[in-house]
Structure formats: structure tokens, C-alpha cells
Scaffold this motif. Structure first.
Motif, PDB file in Angstrom:
ATOM      1  N   UNK A 299       4.914  -9.877 -82.157  1.00 19.61           N
ATOM      2  CA  UNK A 299       5.801 -11.421 -81.514  1.00 19.61           C
ATOM      3  C   UNK A 299       5.083 -11.862 -80.297  1.00 19.61           C
ATOM      4  N   UNK A 300       5.636 -12.833 -79.951  1.00 20.28           N
ATOM      5  CA  UNK A 300       4.658 -14.058 -78.472  1.00 20.28           C
ATOM      6  C   UNK A 300       5.643 -14.061 -77.542  1.00 20.28           C
ATOM      7  N   UNK A 301       4.878 -14.324 -76.289  1.00 20.20           N
ATOM      8  CA  UNK A 301       4.771 -14.498 -75.080  1.00 20.20           C
ATOM      9  C   UNK A 301       3.930 -16.070 -74.636  1.00 20.20           C
ATOM     10  N   UNK A 302       4.531 -16.282 -74.199  1.00 14.68           N
ATOM     11  CA  UNK A 302       4.481 -17.907 -73.388  1.00 14.68           C
ATOM     12  C   UNK A 302       5.292 -17.949 -72.021  1.00 14.68           C
ATOM     13  N   UNK A 303       3.662 -18.094 -71.416  1.00 16.05           N
ATOM     14  CA  UNK A 303       4.449 -18.335 -69.590  1.00 16.05           C
ATOM     15  C   UNK A 303       3.977 -19.523 -69.167  1.00 16.05           C
ATOM     16  N   UNK A 304       4.625 -20.455 -68.574  1.00 22.41           N
ATOM     17  CA  UNK A 304       4.189 -21.615 -68.365  1.00 22.41           C
ATOM     18  C   UNK A 304       2.745 -22.772 -69.337  1.00 22.41           C
ATOM     19  N   UNK A 305       3.543 -21.928 -70.513  1.00 21.41           N
ATOM     20  CA  UNK A 305       2.523 -22.608 -71.727  1.00 21.41           C
ATOM     21  C   UNK A 305       1.820 -22.462 -72.205  1.00 21.41           C
ATOM     22  N   UNK A 306       1.121 -20.687 -71.511  1.00 19.77           N
ATOM     23  CA  UNK A 306      -0.420 -20.163 -71.346  1.00 19.77           C
ATOM     24  C   UNK A 306      -0.011 -18.525 -71.774  1.00 19.77           C
ATOM     25  N   UNK A 307      -0.810 -18.498 -72.337  1.00 16.58           N
ATOM     26  CA  UNK A 307      -0.696 -16.819 -73.269  1.00 16.58           C
ATOM     27  C   UNK A 307      -1.295 -15.890 -71.459  1.00 16.58           C
ATOM     28  N   UNK A 308      -0.190 -14.430 -71.804  1.00 16.38           N
ATOM     29  CA  UNK A 308      -0.370 -14.384 -70.999  1.00 16.38           C
ATOM     30  C   UNK A 308      -1.779 -13.402 -70.750  1.00 16.38           C
ATOM     31  N   UNK A 309      -2.406 -13.092 -72.028  1.00 12.70           N
ATOM     32  CA  UNK A 309      -3.652 -11.674 -71.876  1.00 12.70           C
ATOM     33  C   UNK A 309      -4.202 -12.951 -71.647  1.00 12.70           C
ATOM     34  N   UNK A 310      -4.612 -13.750 -72.965  1.00 14.98           N
ATOM     35  CA  UNK A 310      -5.833 -15.099 -72.947  1.00 14.98           C
ATOM     36  C   UNK A 310      -5.532 -15.666 -71.470  1.00 14.98           C
ATOM     37  N   UNK A 311      -4.803 -16.155 -70.771  1.00 15.59           N
ATOM     38  CA  UNK A 311      -4.743 -17.221 -70.340  1.00 15.59           C
ATOM     39  C   UNK A 311      -4.488 -16.470 -68.527  1.00 15.59           C
ATOM     40  N   UNK A 312      -4.890 -15.293 -68.675  1.00 14.63           N
ATOM     41  CA  UNK A 312      -4.591 -14.638 -67.077  1.00 14.63           C
ATOM     42  C   UNK A 312      -4.850 -14.953 -65.156  1.00 14.63           C
TER      43      UNK A 312
END
Lengths: 302, 244
Positions: A58-71
Motif C-alpha cells: 500500500x501507499x502512504x503520502x504525507x504533505x505530498x511526500x514519501x515518509x521513507x524516501x523524504x524522511x
């Protein structure tokens, strides 16, 4: 435009499926509640949102960002208050806030935050000597010291006495009014009813309902109960004939009418027409608690 | 490492604030040295110790005490407590990395060990005529490698212990073994020879410290073993370390 989007999130720990299929969207500026029995997957869901865990699917997007990649970026913009996380005993209130403020590019003023959270007189007190409510407020302050756009608060008021709990709720409303989006994980229905604009009820790793607290109650547990003592004898049929009424029974001298919608208005109108006074009139409406039991088949664990 | 400087400053302040622990970790070896040094017979040269005094002979074992108390006792306990109480986890939600806290604790452990060792060496020299290490380079090397081996073991304990209690349970036997073989409980000349020889290879390597202190260069094998322990335990700790 949602600030948090979770789509078909899955997370397993070995054989245990913590989150099976969770989808939800949190809008900017709202207080969004995540409710559910213990072990339902609430904490795991928000930990995936906070980037502390890697989803299995599944997917998670926070403020349009990826919580892992854009941690790194998200840690500047999302404040997190975790369940049961403490501080070193000898650390003082002001030291803790100044330290955490120093991690952020654009932090709040620690001294102002201390005052706002009512910890002004405790600024030089060590963590060990704070009361439960003060520790909790410090913990909230740490989640807010980075001036976050989103605050994730897990089991905010667990272990607090009723007064401290109410004070904390007031504080959360202030924070929301300052424009911060809040995700609140809780198992206190009263808390969710008081604070949340919308709630998602999670059970066994799935979202079983998503609505405003009032909306949830009226769709899941719409029944209302009216109790009164009639001033003159009354024929049950007067009441059972009303379309809003589903049941009438008596306990002693009391009449108990169960119904939906505008049942109170319908019943009082009939009584008025027959010049009967309803003494000790009480209306019992379902609460989020009842809705929760309907949805999960379990009592909220208090 | 984002946040390291600020975290180190705060952790140092907390370290200094905890007076009882501070005094016991840094002061105890020197205290024992002082008590022994006040006994005149122990300040007489003795053929049992190649013509040195007992105090000189025993000083390296007191150095072992300094190293073991900080490396095996204090460090894992502090780290396990920080993990158990969610301090590391909370840090992971901020722009600072929890590794910064780990690094700060290592720096403080090193500072504690250095302070304790310096105090011991200086008091031994000034008060009881124990000569300064005669082979400074070898001594420094033995000290650094022994310290590294013990700190790595301490980190390994902190890495695998889930709770503070578990860390204490794991650290206790390690503490006793390293203290015993380091000659801190019974002076090594009282130990059977093979037991004393085992102590040459248990961290921090008391024989290498003794050799370098009294004048010969430490044996390469003794030093190499310490380096191997440091690398293996350190790498395992890095691999196994749990932040929550």
C-alpha cells in the motif's frame, strides 16, 4: 487536498497481521481521530505515517511526500508524540525544549511554548519530578516545538486524571486553531467525541467506519430512548402509531419509548394534544461508545 | 550527524549532574589505591613483583576497574534505559538521529575512562612513588585497544538487551569475569598461573598494561586479541543494535 493519504496499507510482524487494509485521508486543519480496540492496528498505522515503520504494502503520502524516501524533510514538518516515551530523569523542562528546538530549522520559541503549556513554573524542574499531566504536556510541547504542519499524537491522555485530561483537550483545540492538522490516536470515546472533526474506526487491521462522530452515531446507532412519567393514564397505541417510534414498554410507572429521528418531537406533540404532562422526562441518545460497540462488538477498553 | 553537538552538550550536563555515579566511576580505583598505599608494607619493593612495590604491581588492575566500570557497567545501563524509556524512539521522530545520542554516550564513556585513568596514574605517581608508564607508546596502545574492546562489549550488551534489567543481567557476569581475570578481586600473583594467563587475553588485557607500565613493550599477540575483540564485538553491536 488531503495532507495525509493512506491507501491499502498493509503491515505484518511475522505471522501477525497488524494492519490488513487501511485507507484514509486527513484534510488540512482538521483533528482526525483514529479509534479502535487495543491491538487493532492504530499505532502501527500512524507509525507508518510517521515514517517509523516500513509498510509491507500500500501507499502512504504525507504533505505530498514519501515518509521513507523524504524522511529528512518530513521530520522537519511533522511533530510526533509517541505512546509511553519518556525523557532522562535529570533533564529539566527548559533544557528538553531547547534541545529539541535546536534540531529544527524554524522552531517555536521554547520559552513561549513552555508558558503556553502551563509549565512556566516548572521550567527548571527535572523530568523525574513532574506529575503525569506535566510530563504529558511536556511531551506535547516537544511534538510542537518544531512548528510542525501536522502533529501526530498517540494516546494523548492515557493515565491522566479527568481534570488534566480536560486541560489537555483545551490545549489541543488551541493548537488546531493555530492551523496545525492533528492526528489523534485514542481509545477514549469521550475524547474523540469532544475533539475530532472526523474519526476512522479501525478493527482487526481494517477501517470499519469513517465519519464525523455525530454522523457515525446517527448511522450506526441511531436509536434514542425517551423515559417519562405520564400525569394521566396513556394508551400505548397513541405512541406505537407514530412512525418514529419502534417500541414502547413500561417499567413501573415509567414509560420508555424507543425510536429514531425526530421521535422526541413526535412524542411530546402527542402528549400535548392529549394534555398529558411528561414528568421526569429524559432523552437517552446513543454515544460514540455505543457506535463503537456496534462496529467492533467490543467495549472500548478504559 | 544532525544534533550531535547539542546532544553531547546536554548529555555531558546530565552526566555531571549525577554526582554519586560520577564519583563512584571516576574516584573508586584511586580510592582503593590510596587505601592500599597507606599500608607501609605494600610500598616496599618485593622480589615477588620483580623488585617493584605491591602498589606498582597492582595499579594496572585498578586501571582495569576504571575501564570495566564505565565500559561494561555504566554504558550499557544508560543506553538500555534510554531505549526502554523510548528516548531513542522519540529522537527518531525528530530531525536528529538517535545515533547522535549513542555517539555522545561513547564520548562521555571515553571521557570518564580517561579522567579515571589520569587521576589514578597521577595519584599513584605523586603519593605512592609508582613510576609513570615507562613505555608510553606501548601503554597508550594497550590502553586504547583495551578500552575499545571493553566499550565494544558494553555496546554489544546494550544492543541485545531489550530492557534495563536484561542489560544488568548480561553485564553482571561480564563485569565479574573481566574484573576477576583483570586481577581486581584477587591480585594476580595469588591466582594459579593458567588463570592469570587467561587474564592476559580478557579485555582490557591487564598484562599488556602492566608490561608497558613497568617498561617492556606489550606483546603483539595481547594487543592483537584486544583489537579483534573490539572489531568483532563492535561490528556485532552495530548489526544487532535495536533503536526501540
Amino acid at each position: 487536498m488531503p495532507v495525509i493519504e493512506v491507501t491499502h496499507l498493509k503491515k505484518r510482524y511475522g505471522d501477525l497481521v497488524a494492519v490488513d487494509d487501511v485507507s484514509l485521508a486527513v484534510e488540512a486543519g482538521e483533528i482526525f481521530g483514529v479509534l479502535g480496540p487495543n491491538g487493532a492496528g492504530k499505532t502501527t498505522t500512524v507509525e507508518c505515517v510517521a515514517g517509523l515503520r516500513v509498510p509491507d504494502g500500500g501507499g502512504v503520502s504525507v504533505l505530498g511526500l514519501d515518509p521513507r524516501r523524504d524522511a529528512a524533510q518530513l521530520r522537519q514538518r511533522v511533530g510526533v508524540q509517541l505512546q509511553e516515551s519518556q525523557l532522562p530523569d535529570r533533564l529539566r523542562v527548559a533544557e528538553a525544549l531547547e534541545l529539541y528546538a535546536s534540531f529544527y530549522r524554524n522552531p517555536a520559541d521554547p520559552a513561549a511554548l513552555i508558558d503556553k503549556l502551563g509549565l512556566g513554573e516548572k521550567r527548571n524542574t527535572s523530568y523525574k519530578k513532574l506529575s503525569g499531566g506535566q510530563k504529558q504536556r511536556l511531551s506535547i510541547a516537544l511534538a510542537l516545538v518544531g512548528n510542525p504542519e501536522i502533529a501526530i499524537l498517540d494516546e494523548l491522555t492515557t493515565g491522566l486524571d479527568p481534570q488534566a485530561r480536560r486541560d489537555t483537550w483545551g490545549l489541543i483545540e488551541q493548537v488546531r486553531d493555530s492551523g496545525v492538522t492533528i492526528v489523534l490516536v485514542t481509545h477514549f470515546m469521550e475524547e474523540a467525541e469532544r475533539l475530532c472533526d472526523r474519526v476512522a474506526v479501525i478493527d482487526r487491521g481494517r477501517v470499519v467506519a469513517l465519519d464525523s462522530p455525530a454522523g457515525l452515531v446517527s448511522t450506526v446507532a441511531p436509536e434514542q430512548r425517551i423515559r417519562f412519567r405520564p400525569s394521566a393514564p396513556i394508551d400505548d397505541r397513541l405512541l406505537t402509531d407514530l412512525p418514529e417510534v419502534t417500541d414502547v414498554h413500561r417499567t413501573g410507572s415509567q414509560v420508555v419509548v424507543t425510536g429514531t429521528g425526530e421521535v422526541l418531537h413526535a412524542v411530546t406533540s402527542v402528549l400535548a394534544r392529549h394534555q398529558i404532562v411528561a414528568a421526569d422526562l429524559r432523552l437517552e441518545q446513543s454515544t460514540l461508545d455505543d457506535a463503537f460497540v456496534e462496529l467492533t462488538g467490543r467495549r472500548p477498553a478504559n | 550527524m544532525h544534533g550531535f553537538r547539542q546532544i553531547l552538550r546536554i548529555e555531558a550536563r546530565l552526566y555531571l549532574r549525577d554526582r554519586p555515579t560520577l564519583l563512584s566511576t571516576i574516584g573508586v580505583p584511586t580510592l582503593i589505591l590510596t587505601v592500599l598505599g597507606l599500608i607501609p608494607a605494600l610500598r616496599e619493593p618485593d622480589p615477588t613483583f620483580d623488585g617493584q612495590t605491591f602498589v606498582s604491581y597492582f595499579a594496572p588492575s585498578l586501571l582495569v576497574v576504571s575501564l570495566v566500570v564505565v565500559g561494561v557497567n555504566t554504558l550499557p545501563a544508560v543506553l538500555a534505559t534510554y531505549r526502554e524509556r523510548g528516548v531513542l524512539r522519540r529522537l527518531a521522530t525528530t530531525p536528529a538521529h538517535p545515533a547522535a545520542l549513542l555517539a555522545a554516550q561513547l564520548v562521555l564513556a571515553l571521557a570518564g575512562i580517561l579522567a579515571s585513568a589520569l587521576l589514578l596514574i597521577v595519584v599513584a605517581r605523586l603519593a605512592f612513588g609508582v613510576p609513570l608508564p615507562r613505555h608510553p607508546l606501548g601503554f597508550a596502545l594497550a590502553f586504547v585497544l583495551g578500552t575499545a574492546a571493553l566499550l565494544a562489549l558494553g555496546l554489544l550488551v546494550a544492543a541485545v538487551a531489550r530492557t534495563t534489567k536484561a542489560a544488568q543481567a548480561l553485564a553482571a557476569p561480564l563485569f565479574m569475569v573481566t574484573m576477576f581475570f583483570g586481577g581486581a578481586y584477587l591480585p594476580r600473583f595469588l591466582l594459579p598461573d593458567f588463570v592469570a594467563r587467561i587474564g592476559d587475553y580478557t579485555p582490557p588485557g591487564v598484562q599488556a598494561l602492566l608490561d608497558a607500565w613497568t617498561g617492556t613493550s606489550p606483546q603483539p599477540l595481547h594487543l592483537a586479541i584486544m583489537a579483534v575483540i573490539a572489531v568483532v564485538a563492535g561490528a556485532s553491536a552495530a548489526k544487532l543494535f535495536r533503536w526501540e
